[in-house]
Scaffold this active site. Structure first.
Site, PDB file in Angstrom:
ATOM      1  N   HIS A 219     -20.006  15.007  52.601  1.00  0.00           N
ATOM      2  CA  HIS A 219     -20.486  15.718  51.686  1.00  0.00           C
ATOM      3  C   HIS A 219     -21.974  15.464  51.774  1.00  0.00           C
ATOM      4  CE1 HIS A 219     -16.895  17.154  48.310  1.00  0.00           C
ATOM      5  NE2 HIS A 219     -16.829  17.345  49.609  1.00  0.00           N
TER       6      HIS A 219
ATOM      7  N   TYR B 110     -21.261  19.500  39.037  1.00  0.00           N
ATOM      8  CA  TYR B 110     -21.862  19.231  37.755  1.00  0.00           C
ATOM      9  C   TYR B 110     -22.303  20.453  36.984  1.00  0.00           C
ATOM     10  CZ  TYR B 110     -21.095  14.392  39.559  1.00  0.00           C
ATOM     11  OH  TYR B 110     -20.824  13.192  39.763  1.00  0.00           O
TER      12      TYR B 110
ATOM     13  N   PRO C  85     -18.067   7.775  34.165  1.00  0.00           N
ATOM     14  CA  PRO C  85     -18.328   8.090  35.460  1.00  0.00           C
ATOM     15  C   PRO C  85     -18.786   9.033  36.127  1.00  0.00           C
ATOM     16  CG  PRO C  85     -16.369   8.870  34.256  1.00  0.00           C
ATOM     17  CD  PRO C  85     -17.672   8.044  33.196  1.00  0.00           C
TER      18      PRO C  85
ATOM     19  N   LYS D 275     -20.267   5.589  40.238  1.00  0.00           N
ATOM     20  CA  LYS D 275     -20.832   4.930  41.159  1.00  0.00           C
ATOM     21  C   LYS D 275     -19.477   3.008  40.900  1.00  0.00           C
ATOM     22  CE  LYS D 275     -24.957   5.698  41.842  1.00  0.00           C
ATOM     23  NZ  LYS D 275     -24.884   6.216  43.232  1.00  0.00           N
TER      24      LYS D 275
ATOM     25  N   TYR E  61     -28.045   8.704  43.434  1.00  0.00           N
ATOM     26  CA  TYR E  61     -26.630   9.477  43.994  1.00  0.00           C
ATOM     27  C   TYR E  61     -26.037   8.777  45.377  1.00  0.00           C
ATOM     28  CZ  TYR E  61     -22.641  12.334  42.459  1.00  0.00           C
ATOM     29  OH  TYR E  61     -21.661  12.426  42.713  1.00  0.00           O
TER      30      TYR E  61
END
Length: 409
Positions: A79, A209, A301, A305, A400
């Site tokens: 991704h 998200y 979560p 990580k 990220y």
């Protein structure tokens, strides 16, 4: 190496056959250092245990470097961004453009399968499954040991130079450190995640998200045929109280955006509720006992990580152990905790930031700066700034996809 009367000898005793323990064992084996891995569950259990599914760029590079990424490269889903969805709009954070790297969606259980195939099926080193009554001894000396009962009911002793505690929050390693010697910092969030795994092809190429007025939602996937989805729910939620229809309807509401639709499919497992918390144990070393992964730290979560932090820990630990066994230097062991904790606290902050920006906070349960109309205003302001500022979006992307791994040599 057997010494007789149920006593064996190895360089490193590793407690826990999750990603941390198995990556450490693989790194050590590649450096010619013996280890024995002890696991309380069966092989089939750990290979089917569904956990995280996002691999940072440095994690993927490490797995490739130790030669266990063939299936990951074939079946993993690269991704190059994520979507932040709020106010009815969808906003893509383009990792490839911002930092030139991405992440890979590949389940933790798949990583474990690959590591076990390499170690066990490749006859590279022992993994003792279904052990019980594990206890650590003399960890403040140069000759620690681990006693345990193996799967046949035989009592055994493993003498070693170092013990690596990779057995998670509920394991024996952390609790082997006497009370009062650890500093524990933690925060419990006033909500949980209701998670479902569905046999439904993803309808979006990347993770979404969603910061909705009704609460957070996450749209993710595990394969081209399986979707992983989460809903923010109260912490005392009974998963059985939610019908499949209610779950799909709520997901549709919170993830709504122009041109987006959910594929609904059969649930692969019963819905489950996961609590949200942050926790850091300091220091991560007690004599010759080194903690790694969830034994030392837990992150919510939201930032993806947990597994990545565990693997970063053992990357540092492996370097330190190579220095110890090849050169007799304990400098790496002395620096282990501080080196790891720099990354741990960065990940804790990023996960807290993502969590605080995207979840709905309840006035009654959490009278924090993120509760109520003022708190919601702060969240929306941060979301708008993050998607509207290249500098802010770059900071999100850099954290990220994963900061470079540190070493101790």
């Amino acid at each position: 190496m057997r010494e007789g009367d149920g006593v064996e000898r190895t360089r490193v005793g590793i407690v826990g056959a999750g990603p941390a323990g198995l990556v450490l064992a693989t790194l050590l084996e590649r450096a010619g250092i013996e280890s024995v891995v002890l696991e309380s569950r069966s092989r089939s259990y750990v290979e089917q245990r569904v956990r995280a599914g996002v691999l940072e760029h440095p994690t993927v590079e490490l797995l490739r470097g130790i030669g266990v990424a063939d299936r990951l490269d074939r079946e993993g889903m690269p991704h190059e961004g994520i979507s932040l969805r709020f106010g009815g709009g969808d906003h893509r954070i383009d990792f490839a453009d911002l930092v030139g790297r991405g992440i890979t969606v590949y389940g933790q259980q798949e990583v474990v399968k690959d590591l076990l195939a390499d170690r066990v099926d490749g006859h590279r080193g022992p993994v003792e499954f279904e052990v019980s009554d594990v206890a650590l001894h003399d960890v403040t000396t140069d000759a620690p040991s681990i006693t345990f009962t193996d799967a046949t009911g035989t009592d055994r002793t493993l003498r070693c130079d170092v013990v690596a505690g990779c057995d998670g929050f509920h394991g024996v390693s952390r609790t082997a450190i006497p009370d009062g010697l650890l500093r524990i910092a933690e925060r419990t969030y006033p909500f949980s995640w209701l998670g479902v795994l569905a046999r439904a092809a993803p309808t979006h190429d990347e993770l979404v998200y969603a910061g909705h007025d009704r609460g957070f939602a996450l749209y993710s996937m595990r394969s081209p045929e399986v979707t992983r989805l989460y809903l923010q729910v109260p912490p005392d939620t009974d998963a059985a109280a939610w019908s499949e229809r209610q779950i799909w309807d709520e997901l549709g509401t919170r993830l709504e955006a122009d041109g987006f639709g959910l594929n609904e499919g059969e649930l692969c497992e019963k819905p489950s509720v996961t609590g949200m918390r942050s926790r850091v144990v300091e220091p991560m070393r007690y004599g010759r006992l080194l903690l790694a992964g969830d034994a030392a730290h837990i992150v919510p979560p939201t930032g993806a990580k947990g597994m990545n932090l565990a693997i970063a820990d053992v990357r540092v630990l492996a370097d330190a152990l190579v220095s110890l066994f090849e050169g007799g230097s304990e400098t790496g062991l002395d620096a282990y905790s501080d080196t790891c904790l720099r990354r741990v606290w960065r990940a804790e902050h990023f996960s807290w930031w993502m969590t605080s920006m995207l979840h709905r906070f309840d006035d009654e349960n959490d009278p924090s700066e993120f509760a109520g109309p003022f708190g919601r205003g702060l969240q929306l302001s941060q979301l708008r700034y993050t998607v509207g500022s290249r500098a802010a979006a770059t900071s999100l992307a850099e954290n990220y996809v994963g900061l470079p791994h540190e070493g101790t040599r």
